[in-house]
Design an enzyme around this catalytic site. Structure first.
Site, short mmCIF file in Angstrom:
data_model
loop_
_atom_site.label_atom_id
_atom_site.label_comp_id
_atom_site.label_asym_id
_atom_site.label_seq_id
_atom_site.Cartn_x
_atom_site.Cartn_y
_atom_site.Cartn_z
N TRP A 128 0.86 -1.19 0.00
CA TRP A 128 0.00 0.00 0.00
C TRP A 128 0.89 1.23 0.00
O TRP A 128 1.85 1.32 0.78
CB TRP A 128 -0.91 0.05 1.23
N LYS A 166 -6.93 2.69 -2.12
CA LYS A 166 -7.45 3.59 -1.10
C LYS A 166 -8.15 4.75 -1.79
O LYS A 166 -7.77 5.16 -2.89
CB LYS A 166 -6.33 4.12 -0.19
N ASP A 211 -9.99 3.70 11.03
CA ASP A 211 -9.40 2.49 11.60
C ASP A 211 -9.78 2.25 13.06
O ASP A 211 -8.93 2.10 13.93
CB ASP A 211 -7.87 2.54 11.46
N ASP A 256 -6.91 -4.46 10.47
CA ASP A 256 -6.18 -3.21 10.31
C ASP A 256 -6.90 -2.10 11.05
O ASP A 256 -7.81 -1.47 10.51
CB ASP A 256 -6.02 -2.87 8.83
#
Length: 419
Positions: A185, A228, A296, A326
């Site tokens: 990522w 994302k 998150d 996560d």
């Protein structure tokens, strides 16, 4: 075992048996599904690099609860406490910044030897390890770009970092006898509207091609890429969009990672699993809980977590979907956050395995949607909790909320003394 737990389980077994569900098979299946716990919940994504800087890359860890791990030994100790309070198979997901060195090592120079302590620990715990390049919180990511950077030197630095990480991941797989999933990522994007959206994506594609150019044995290492929507300071444009990575994973025959917090607020990854499974051989899931944005939060046993588990089980994708967590909450006890989130993922999987799926499928195929809806709703009230309690007791894991006393004691005896 507690007689009340056994009695409740016997009744639950009978109820589920009337629907053709074997609860013992469901327990065994749940126990065998590994959930990869993320190391970065334990220290707020700081890592153990020498001279580590502030967290960056469009992500934030908020709060300052006492007892944060500040070295690998403390983090492993905290993880052991958490893992002993969670039933079933587990793995650990590491980021590259959690290396162990006595002197500063550039990220493009990291080696397997810097993670020997983690491998030895994983062998003792009999768990697998997963891995991630750390393409954030670094001077070379300060302007928001890494693998898509227009500067050749900086872009090559991140390419070399990801290449080094692949070898570390393969080392994990060889040493532990089970494949390591390495997820890439990158935060690459812009705060305000770009003129050229294509060039950074082309550079990202070419960089990734160079990263995965060396063929590695999938018995030990598997590549994954993660999209994302945006990050803090990167609100207007992200090079690694969902469309970009779905196309990349499908065309390069590697894994696609779907993160529950990386889409629009009205999007859910549970609805994407079946579609993506038609085009990619294997999926990686980052189960998280966004609150208005990719914040998150600790995973709950909510509708989306349950829907994710249902999609995996109903579509018989257990051998093609890898489940990782996560989230990072620095406002509460970090060990408790691991336990709450991981137990909830395990609960969702058990509930999905206890569903009379074949009956529901037959109702759907015969277009008896009335019965389908009625049974799905009645299923929510079935005594799954009694089966969960029994599964915990089988592994000598605290039943119900009794695990919290263990965490509170650990906080008083260990975490509070860290200052």
């Amino acid at each position: 075992m507690n007689t009340q737990i056994e009695s409740a389980f016997a009744l639950a077994k009978q109820r589920y048996g009337e629907l053709g569900v074997d609860v013992s098979e469901a327990i065994v299946a749940m126990q065998q599904i590994p959930v990869s716990m993320h190391c970065w919940q334990g220290d707020d994504v700081v890592g153990f690099e020498q001279g580590a800087g502030a967290l960056s890359g469009g992500i934030q860890a908020t709060g300052n609860y006492p007892g944060k791990a500040v070295n690998a030994a403390q983090l492993r100790q905290d993880l052991e406490v958490a893992m002993h309070l969670i039933p079933g198979a587990k793995r650990l997901n590491l980021h590259a910044i959690y290396l162990e060195t006595e002197q500063a090592i550039a990220r493009d120079k990291i080696q397997p030897e810097h993670f020997q302590g983690w491998v030895k620990w994983a062998q003792q715990q009999q768990i697998g390890l997963d891995f991630n390049p750390t393409c954030f919180s670094h001077p070379n990511s300060g302007d928001g770009f890494t693998l898509a950077h227009q500067d050749d030197h900086i872009r090559q630095f991140w390419i070399d970092h990801c290449k080094a990480c692949r070898h570390i991941s393969a080392y994990f797989g060889q040493a532990l006898g089970r494949a390591s999933v390495m997820n890439i990522w990158v935060p690459d994007g812009m705060k305000d509207l770009p003129v050229d959206r294509l060039a950074p994506r082309r550079r990202l594609m070419e960089s990734l091609d160079e990263v995965i150019s060396e063929k590695l044995d999938e018995r030990y290492h598997m590549d994954a890429v993660e999209s994302k929507l945006f990050g803090v300071g990167l609100e207007s444009y992200t090079a690694g969009s969902n469309e970009f990575y779905l196309g990349y994973a499908a065309s390069r025959d590697i894994m696609l990672c779907l993160d529950a917090g990386h889409f629009h607020p009205t999007e859910v990854i549970s609805d994407k699993i079946s579609s993506a499974s038609l085009y990619v051989r294997q999926l990686l899931l980052h189960v998280s809980r966004p609150v208005r944005w990719d914040s998150d939060h600790v995973v709950l046993l909510d509708e989306e977590t349950q829907a994710i588990a249902h999609e995996i089980v109903r579509n018989q994708l257990l051998d093609r979907v890898h489940i990782g967590l996560d989230f990072f909450d620095a406002s509460i006890n970090r060990v408790a956050a691991w336990v709450i989130g991981t137990r909830n993922m395990k609960k969702a999987l058990l509930k999905a395995l206890l569903e009379p799926t074949e009956q529901l499928r037959q109702m759907e195929q015969s277009q008896d949607y009335t019965s389908r809806l009625a049974l799905m709703e009645e299923g929510k009230s079935l005594p799954w909790q009694a089966v969960w309690d029994y599964a915990c007791a089988l592994e000598d894991v605290p039943v119900g909320s009794h695990w919290l006393a263990n965490v509170k004691q650990y906080e008083q005896q260990v975490l509070a003394l860290r200052g």
